[in-house]
Design an enzyme around this catalytic site. Structure first.
Site: not given
Ligand code: ASP
Length: 327
Positions: A15, A59, A92-93
């Site tokens: 993100t 991710s 973050t995932d």
């Molecule tokens: N779906 C996103 C990822 O993990 C979430 C994020 O980066 O916060 O790439």
């Protein structure tokens, strides 16, 4: 001559590098690393930055093999004399899995920081730039040395071995539910309140991909375990119930896996607390210990899986695997 800190930032996507695509009205990776860094204003007062582009993917698209390649790159970069610390940007995932894999495989006392964002750059209150500046300040902090890989988000510093994503949306999502944060980033100052609890190093450059993660629930049987055995899986992590117990119908599959020299590592589906051989009934911890199940302490299933993948990259010896998990 004044000494300048130099931080290498390895960009992987997530993100933090996304914006909303007007055609599909949803966030996708779109920003270049230069565009992201342009939003981190005033950082040149603190450190010289070297940009390294690893990939630009969400991710959920990151595989364990990519994490291993990233580990090799981080090891190479952090061991350069001109580098004070390394920052890795990540979605973050699956951030906690990459952070933990790096924690177990990077060999340096210099800071390695993983950072992401919960809001993309098209949203109000994009948190990518403040998280990145806090991560860079941590990467140049002497206090952040010898603490393993650190996750810096929302001005909090957490240990990769302890932290987990706890909320789907909150900026304050990364928590260490068992022990709490290591410290905070206050403006450019990094303040530690405590040290890390443990630090392990696994000396491998390869990992085993075929490691299954099974979460227990009432009434589950051995069919899923038998499926993984029949499909060539080399290791199984069981997220057991409570203190480390499983429905009795799952015992047959576990016994079969261990007889086939497939390590079975048990952790709990509870967010905190160790597994232990407290209960003596069918499928209880004592029974599982006697069958040869390895106890994964208080790791969440997703981290126990990463650890087992790395150990299996090194050895198939059940006694050694048990020692690394339990000692
Ligand atoms: N779906 C996103 C990822 O993990 C979430 C994020 O980066 O916060 O790439």
């Amino acid at each position: 001559m004044s000494y300048r800190n130099k931080v290498a930032i390895i960009f992987t996507g997530g993100t933090i590098s996304m914006k909303i695509d007007p055609r599909i009205h949803a966030a996708i990776p779109a920003l270049t690393s230069e565009e992201i860094m342009a939003m981190v204003t005033n950082i040149e007062k603190f450190a010289d930055i070297e940009i390294i582009n690893f990939t630009n993917v969400p991710s959920p698209h990151i595989t364990p093999d990519m994490m291993m390649d990233l580990s090799l790159l981080v090891n190479k970069t952090i061991n350069r004399d001109d580098i004070t610390g390394v920052v890795v940007t990540h979605g973050t995932d699956t951030l906690e899995e990459t952070a933990y894999l790096l924690d177990l495989t990077v060999d340096s006392i210099k800071p390695v920081i993983i950072v992401g964002a919960m809001r993309n750059s098209s949203e109000l209150g994009y948190d990518g730039s403040s998280n990145l500046s806090a991560a860079i300040c941590t990467a140049i902090s002497k206090n952040a040395r010898s603490k393993g890989v650190l996750v810096v988000m929302n001005n909090e510093v957490n240990a990769a071995s302890e932290v987990t994503k706890t909320n789907t949306l909150s900026l304050d999502t990364f928590k260490s539910p068992e022990f709490g944060p290591l410290g905070i980033v206050d403006n450019d100052e990094v303040i530690f309140y405590r040290d890390i609890v443990t630090k392990q190093h696994i000396d491998t450059q390869r990992l085993e991909n075929k490691v299954a993660l099974i979460k227990c629930a009432p009434g589950m049987e051995s069919d899923i375990i038998n499926f993984y055995i029949d499909n060539g899986y080399k290791g199984i992590v069981i997220e057991a119930l409570g203190r480390g117990n499983i429905p009795p119908e799952m015992v047959q599959g576990i016994q079969r896996a261990i007889n086939d020299n497939i390590p079975v590592v048990m952790v709990s589906r509870c967010p905190t607390g160790r597994v232990l051989d407290t209960y003596g009934y069918d499928g209880g911890g004592k029974h599982l210990r006697e069958l040869g199940v390895i106890f994964g302490k208080n790791l969440p299933g997703q981290k126990a899986r990463i650890k087992l993948m790395l150990i299996l990259g090194m050895t198939k010896d059940l006694e050694i695997i048990k020692k690394i998990f339990e000692d």
